[in-house]
Write a protein that holds these residues in place. Structure first.
Motif, PDB file in Angstrom:
ATOM      1  N   GLU A 135       0.831  -1.217   0.000  1.00  0.00           N
ATOM      2  CA  GLU A 135       0.000   0.000   0.000  1.00  0.00           C
ATOM      3  C   GLU A 135       0.859   1.258   0.000  1.00  0.00           C
ATOM      4  O   GLU A 135       0.551   2.234  -0.705  1.00  0.00           O
ATOM      5  N   ASP A 136       1.930   1.240   0.790  1.00  0.00           N
ATOM      6  CA  ASP A 136       2.794   2.414   0.913  1.00  0.00           C
ATOM      7  C   ASP A 136       3.507   2.750  -0.398  1.00  0.00           C
ATOM      8  O   ASP A 136       4.019   3.865  -0.552  1.00  0.00           O
ATOM      9  N   HIS A 137       3.548   1.805  -1.305  1.00  0.00           N
ATOM     10  CA  HIS A 137       4.239   2.022  -2.580  1.00  0.00           C
ATOM     11  C   HIS A 137       3.277   2.335  -3.729  1.00  0.00           C
ATOM     12  O   HIS A 137       3.721   2.422  -4.892  1.00  0.00           O
ATOM     13  N   LEU A 138       2.003   2.490  -3.455  1.00  0.00           N
ATOM     14  CA  LEU A 138       1.025   2.715  -4.514  1.00  0.00           C
ATOM     15  C   LEU A 138       0.458   4.130  -4.459  1.00  0.00           C
ATOM     16  O   LEU A 138       0.200   4.662  -3.376  1.00  0.00           O
TER      17      LEU A 138
ATOM     18  N   PHE B  75      -8.297   6.089 -14.165  1.00  0.00           N
ATOM     19  CA  PHE B  75      -7.273   6.213 -13.140  1.00  0.00           C
ATOM     20  C   PHE B  75      -5.974   5.530 -13.565  1.00  0.00           C
ATOM     21  O   PHE B  75      -5.994   4.446 -14.143  1.00  0.00           O
ATOM     22  N   MET B  76      -4.867   6.198 -13.233  1.00  0.00           N
ATOM     23  CA  MET B  76      -3.541   5.642 -13.450  1.00  0.00           C
ATOM     24  C   MET B  76      -2.965   5.256 -12.089  1.00  0.00           C
ATOM     25  O   MET B  76      -2.955   6.062 -11.153  1.00  0.00           O
ATOM     26  N   LEU B  77      -2.516   4.025 -11.972  1.00  0.00           N
ATOM     27  CA  LEU B  77      -1.885   3.540 -10.754  1.00  0.00           C
ATOM     28  C   LEU B  77      -0.380   3.522 -10.939  1.00  0.00           C
ATOM     29  O   LEU B  77       0.117   3.018 -11.942  1.00  0.00           O
ATOM     30  N   PHE B  78       0.345   4.079  -9.961  1.00  0.00           N
ATOM     31  CA  PHE B  78       1.803   4.048  -9.991  1.00  0.00           C
ATOM     32  C   PHE B  78       2.338   3.269  -8.796  1.00  0.00           C
ATOM     33  O   PHE B  78       1.772   3.329  -7.698  1.00  0.00           O
ATOM     34  N   PHE B  79       3.426   2.552  -9.029  1.00  0.00           N
ATOM     35  CA  PHE B  79       4.192   1.938  -7.955  1.00  0.00           C
ATOM     36  C   PHE B  79       5.411   2.822  -7.750  1.00  0.00           C
ATOM     37  O   PHE B  79       6.274   2.913  -8.626  1.00  0.00           O
ATOM     38  N   VAL B  80       5.481   3.478  -6.600  1.00  0.00           N
ATOM     39  CA  VAL B  80       6.534   4.454  -6.362  1.00  0.00           C
ATOM     40  C   VAL B  80       7.099   4.286  -4.957  1.00  0.00           C
ATOM     41  O   VAL B  80       6.347   4.134  -3.996  1.00  0.00           O
TER      42      VAL B  80
ATOM     43  N   PRO C  28       8.232   5.143  -1.324  1.00  0.00           N
ATOM     44  CA  PRO C  28       7.694   6.216  -0.473  1.00  0.00           C
ATOM     45  C   PRO C  28       8.523   7.492  -0.501  1.00  0.00           C
ATOM     46  O   PRO C  28       7.966   8.597  -0.465  1.00  0.00           O
ATOM     47  N   GLU C  29       9.847   7.372  -0.599  1.00  0.00           N
ATOM     48  CA  GLU C  29      10.695   8.573  -0.606  1.00  0.00           C
ATOM     49  C   GLU C  29      10.581   9.352  -1.911  1.00  0.00           C
ATOM     50  O   GLU C  29      11.017  10.516  -2.003  1.00  0.00           O
ATOM     51  N   LYS C  30       9.968   8.748  -2.942  1.00  0.00           N
ATOM     52  CA  LYS C  30       9.767   9.438  -4.222  1.00  0.00           C
ATOM     53  C   LYS C  30       8.321   9.903  -4.410  1.00  0.00           C
ATOM     54  O   LYS C  30       7.994  10.495  -5.440  1.00  0.00           O
ATOM     55  N   ARG C  31       7.483   9.640  -3.441  1.00  0.00           N
ATOM     56  CA  ARG C  31       6.057   9.967  -3.573  1.00  0.00           C
ATOM     57  C   ARG C  31       5.839  11.476  -3.763  1.00  0.00           C
ATOM     58  O   ARG C  31       5.020  11.896  -4.587  1.00  0.00           O
ATOM     59  N   GLU C  32       6.547  12.287  -2.997  1.00  0.00           N
ATOM     60  CA  GLU C  32       6.366  13.735  -3.104  1.00  0.00           C
ATOM     61  C   GLU C  32       6.843  14.243  -4.460  1.00  0.00           C
ATOM     62  O   GLU C  32       6.217  15.132  -5.065  1.00  0.00           O
ATOM     63  N   ALA C  33       7.940  13.684  -4.965  1.00  0.00           N
ATOM     64  CA  ALA C  33       8.423  14.087  -6.289  1.00  0.00           C
ATOM     65  C   ALA C  33       7.396  13.731  -7.362  1.00  0.00           C
ATOM     66  O   ALA C  33       7.183  14.499  -8.318  1.00  0.00           O
ATOM     67  N   LEU C  34       6.759  12.576  -7.210  1.00  0.00           N
ATOM     68  CA  LEU C  34       5.711  12.176  -8.148  1.00  0.00           C
ATOM     69  C   LEU C  34       4.526  13.131  -8.069  1.00  0.00           C
ATOM     70  O   LEU C  34       3.974  13.547  -9.098  1.00  0.00           O
ATOM     71  N   ARG C  35       4.146  13.488  -6.854  1.00  0.00           N
ATOM     72  CA  ARG C  35       3.011  14.395  -6.687  1.00  0.00           C
ATOM     73  C   ARG C  35       3.290  15.745  -7.337  1.00  0.00           C
ATOM     74  O   ARG C  35       2.419  16.327  -7.987  1.00  0.00           O
ATOM     75  N   MET C  36       4.507  16.265  -7.180  1.00  0.00           N
ATOM     76  CA  MET C  36       4.845  17.551  -7.781  1.00  0.00           C
ATOM     77  C   MET C  36       4.896  17.448  -9.302  1.00  0.00           C
ATOM     78  O   MET C  36       4.494  18.378 -10.008  1.00  0.00           O
ATOM     79  N   ARG C  37       5.398  16.318  -9.809  1.00  0.00           N
ATOM     80  CA  ARG C  37       5.475  16.155 -11.271  1.00  0.00           C
ATOM     81  C   ARG C  37       4.081  16.058 -11.881  1.00  0.00           C
ATOM     82  O   ARG C  37       3.849  16.509 -13.012  1.00  0.00           O
TER      83      ARG C  37
END
Length: 350
Positions: free
Chosen positions: A185-188, A289-294, A296-305
């Motif tokens: 869950e933490d990686h999705l 919906f698009m699901l990403f496996f990311v 946790p330390e990259k989650r914020e970078a994904l959100r900003m992108r």
């Protein structure tokens, strides 16, 4: 009155289950989970004191004089299947929009079936409820839909679902500890692309080309087992799951030109550039919906992108379709319905 709650779902991996013509001949499997986003259906017998016979409320409101005139295909099909001609009132609300790849249409169908059974004081076990949903959507409505959504809606939980050529369905709850599932869950991350589509329209093209894609579907089926092994073995790095998602999406995207678009491809690549290891467009394709496996330390970078897209938080859910409210109703003499029709006819013609 009855209120049902039916979960939406995320399908991670699947081989053949989107195409009835395929899995009925060769079988198919899917690895999916119910999530804590729900479709709510309110059902009751409509008292015979209104000008209309039945009332159906969803994104539009239908007031009809006979149930055969109901435009919503799922409601009409469920009532036809159950042989219900009495006046009904059905209201639908959901946590997430329809036509976005989360199995909303099948959750709706399963919820309506469960609600109408409950009004007749009938219990429905998961297998029967899923089978009825499949029958309504595939056989009565002739929609080009797969089979996993109805099963996931009825059962809930994180499952491997196997469809056998003899028509039987086997649901295996994932044997993984809660810590392992929490790690997944933490990686999705779930993002709404802003594009919606009608799944059956996209699926029609997939059904047409399916007989020519046996190699691709066999590869997708193999990924189901590989992903299941990753989740079941806590010694394997969870990042393997993300890489398998990436492989699965590359294969699925190659099935037809209608599964992805230039805009979807751009979103997916942006996710990878931000640190995601893999992902997929949920549902039949074309939008949603698009699901990403990311990590946790990259989650914020994904959100900003992807800051122009809506990120929807979610969690896995063990709940299948269930009755959350049951209030016995007063029974009315059927003659009242005929009296009502006569009186309103006279009133409208005056």
């Amino acid at each position: 009155m009855v209120i049902t709650s039916t979960p939406l779902r995320i399908s991670f991996f699947g081989g053949g289950t989107d195409y009835p013509v395929w899995y009925r001949q060769y079988g198919g499997s899917v690895l999916s989970t119910a999530i804590n986003k729900y479709c709510y259906i309110t059902c009751r017998r409509l008292p015979p004191f209104f000008e209309y016979h039945s009332r159906i409320a969803y994104t539009k409101v239908e007031n009809v004089n006979k149930n055969d005139a109901i435009q919503h295909p799922s409601v009409r099909g469920c009532l036809q299947f159950l042989g219900i001609d009495e006046g009904v009132e059905i209201h639908h609300v959901a946590d997430l929009p329809a036509r976005t790849g989360l199995g909303t249409s099948s959750a709706f169908t399963v919820g309506v079936l469960l609600g109408r059974h409950a009004l007749k004081n009938e219990m429905r076990e998961n297998y029967a409820l899923a089978s009825e949903g499949l029958h309504v959507e595939q056989d009565l409505l002739r929609e080009s839909v797969g089979a996993q959504d109805q099963v996931s809606a009825a059962y809930g939980g994180f499952n491997r679902i196997d469809f056998h050529p003899d028509g039987s369905i086997e649901v295996k709850r994932m044997l993984a500890c809660s810590k392992r599932l929490a790690e997944l869950e933490d990686h999705l991350a779930l993002y709404f692309t802003g594009f919606s589509r009608i799944a059956s329209e996209v699926a029609q093209e997939q059904v047409r080309v399916t007989p020519h894609k046996k190699h691709e579907l066999d590869s997708m089926l193999q990924l189901v087992s590989e992903a299941e092994a990753v989740i079941a073995n806590p010694d394997r790095p969870i990042s393997d799951f993300g890489r398998l998602l990436h492989e699965s999406w590359k294969i699925k995207r190659s099935l037809t030109a209608k599964i992805s678009t230039a805009s979807i491809d751009e979103i997916y690549q942006a996710g990878l550039d931000a640190g995601a290891l893999g992902g997929k467009l949920l549902g039949a394709g074309g939008g949603g919906f698009m699901l990403f496996f990311v990590p946790p330390e990259k989650r914020e970078a994904l959100r900003m992108r992807l800051k122009k897209l809506l990120c929807v938080p979610f969690a896995f859910s063990n709940n299948g379709s269930r009755v959350v409210l049951y209030e016995p109703e007063e029974s009315y003499d059927k003659a009242l319905a005929f009296e009502r029709e006569f009186i309103y006819t006279q009133h409208n013609s005056a």
